[in-house]
Design a protein around this motif. Structure first.
Motif, PDB file in Angstrom:
ATOM      1  N   ILE A 107       6.437   2.609  -9.470  1.00 27.06           N
ATOM      2  CA  ILE A 107       5.229   1.805  -9.253  1.00 27.06           C
ATOM      3  C   ILE A 107       5.343   1.025  -7.933  1.00 27.06           C
ATOM      4  N   ARG A 108       6.512   0.506  -7.633  1.00 22.80           N
ATOM      5  CA  ARG A 108       6.710  -0.221  -6.366  1.00 22.80           C
ATOM      6  C   ARG A 108       6.467   0.696  -5.171  1.00 22.80           C
ATOM      7  N   GLU A 109       6.919   1.937  -5.267  1.00 23.06           N
ATOM      8  CA  GLU A 109       6.737   2.885  -4.164  1.00 23.06           C
ATOM      9  C   GLU A 109       5.250   3.178  -3.938  1.00 23.06           C
ATOM     10  N   VAL A 110       4.520   3.366  -4.990  1.00 26.12           N
ATOM     11  CA  VAL A 110       3.084   3.635  -4.883  1.00 26.12           C
ATOM     12  C   VAL A 110       2.369   2.412  -4.303  1.00 26.12           C
ATOM     13  N   ALA A 111       2.772   1.233  -4.724  1.00 25.58           N
ATOM     14  CA  ALA A 111       2.142  -0.002  -4.251  1.00 25.58           C
ATOM     15  C   ALA A 111       2.320  -0.194  -2.747  1.00 25.58           C
ATOM     16  N   LYS A 112       3.404   0.311  -2.179  1.00 27.97           N
ATOM     17  CA  LYS A 112       3.639   0.172  -0.741  1.00 27.97           C
ATOM     18  C   LYS A 112       2.559   0.892   0.070  1.00 27.97           C
ATOM     19  N   ASP A 113       2.049   1.998  -0.442  1.00 31.75           N
ATOM     20  CA  ASP A 113       1.061   2.801   0.272  1.00 31.75           C
ATOM     21  C   ASP A 113      -0.376   2.305   0.087  1.00 31.75           C
ATOM     22  N   LEU A 114      -0.592   1.368  -0.801  1.00 30.00           N
ATOM     23  CA  LEU A 114      -1.956   0.927  -1.103  1.00 30.00           C
ATOM     24  C   LEU A 114      -2.715   0.348   0.093  1.00 30.00           C
ATOM     25  N   PRO A 115      -2.149  -0.505   0.931  1.00 32.37           N
ATOM     26  CA  PRO A 115      -2.935  -1.036   2.058  1.00 32.37           C
ATOM     27  C   PRO A 115      -3.460   0.072   2.987  1.00 32.37           C
ATOM     28  N   GLU A 116      -2.642   1.068   3.246  1.00 37.98           N
ATOM     29  CA  GLU A 116      -3.065   2.161   4.122  1.00 37.98           C
ATOM     30  C   GLU A 116      -4.176   2.992   3.475  1.00 37.98           C
ATOM     31  N   LYS A 117      -4.044   3.259   2.191  1.00 37.34           N
ATOM     32  CA  LYS A 117      -5.080   4.023   1.486  1.00 37.34           C
ATOM     33  C   LYS A 117      -6.381   3.238   1.424  1.00 37.34           C
TER      34      LYS A 117
END
Length: 149
Positions: A51-61
């Motif tokens: 979940i932490r890894e996915v959260a890192k990409d959220l601002p870019e998405k």
């Protein structure tokens, strides 16, 4: 009509209504799902790193999707109507499923309650006396002992 009879009539109408069964069915299914909750929480706790890894990409998405927002907004009213119709149909089906399930739950519970009441009634009933014969004398109980040889 006495107030007790009126209340009993209203309760009987309520208990035989589809909304009552739908609530009973929804409640039963909710209890079943809540019992699964501890296992689900454990599974999610085990996935915290993912979940932490996915959260890192959220601002870019989010930036990517912001550029497409205008296109989505143009089609939103039409899609909202289609979705609302779908939700209404699905809600009706779910309501019917809850009512059907609720009828089964209530039927099972009332059957069990009736059996328990019957058992209590039988256990608390006084022993029956032997029925008198036509000549006025009571019958002697039948012997269950084996005949002597």
């Amino acid at each position: 009509m006495p107030i007790a009879t009126e209340i009993a009539t209203e309760v009987e109408k309520l208990v035989k209504s589809k909304p009552f069964y739908a609530v009973a069915g929804a409640g039963d299914l909710a209890v079943k799902e809540l019992r699964k909750l501890p296992q689900r929480i454990q599974r999610l706790q085990g996935r915290s790193e993912e979940i932490r890894e996915v959260a890192k990409d959220l601002p870019e998405k989010a930036k990517e999707l912001a550029g497409k927002a205008e296109v989505y907004a143009q089609h939103f009213p039409e899609k909202a109507r289609v979705y609302a119709d779908h939700v209404a149909d699905r809600a009706t089906k779910i309501y019917d499923e809850f009512a059907t399930h609720g009828r089964k739950v209530v039927s099972k519970a009332s059957g069990e309650a009736a059996r328990e009441l019957e058992e209590v009634s039988e256990a608390s009933a006084p022993p029956r006396a032997s029925a008198p014969k036509k000549n006025g004398r009571a019958r002697a109980p039948k012997s269950t002992a084996a005949p002597k040889s």
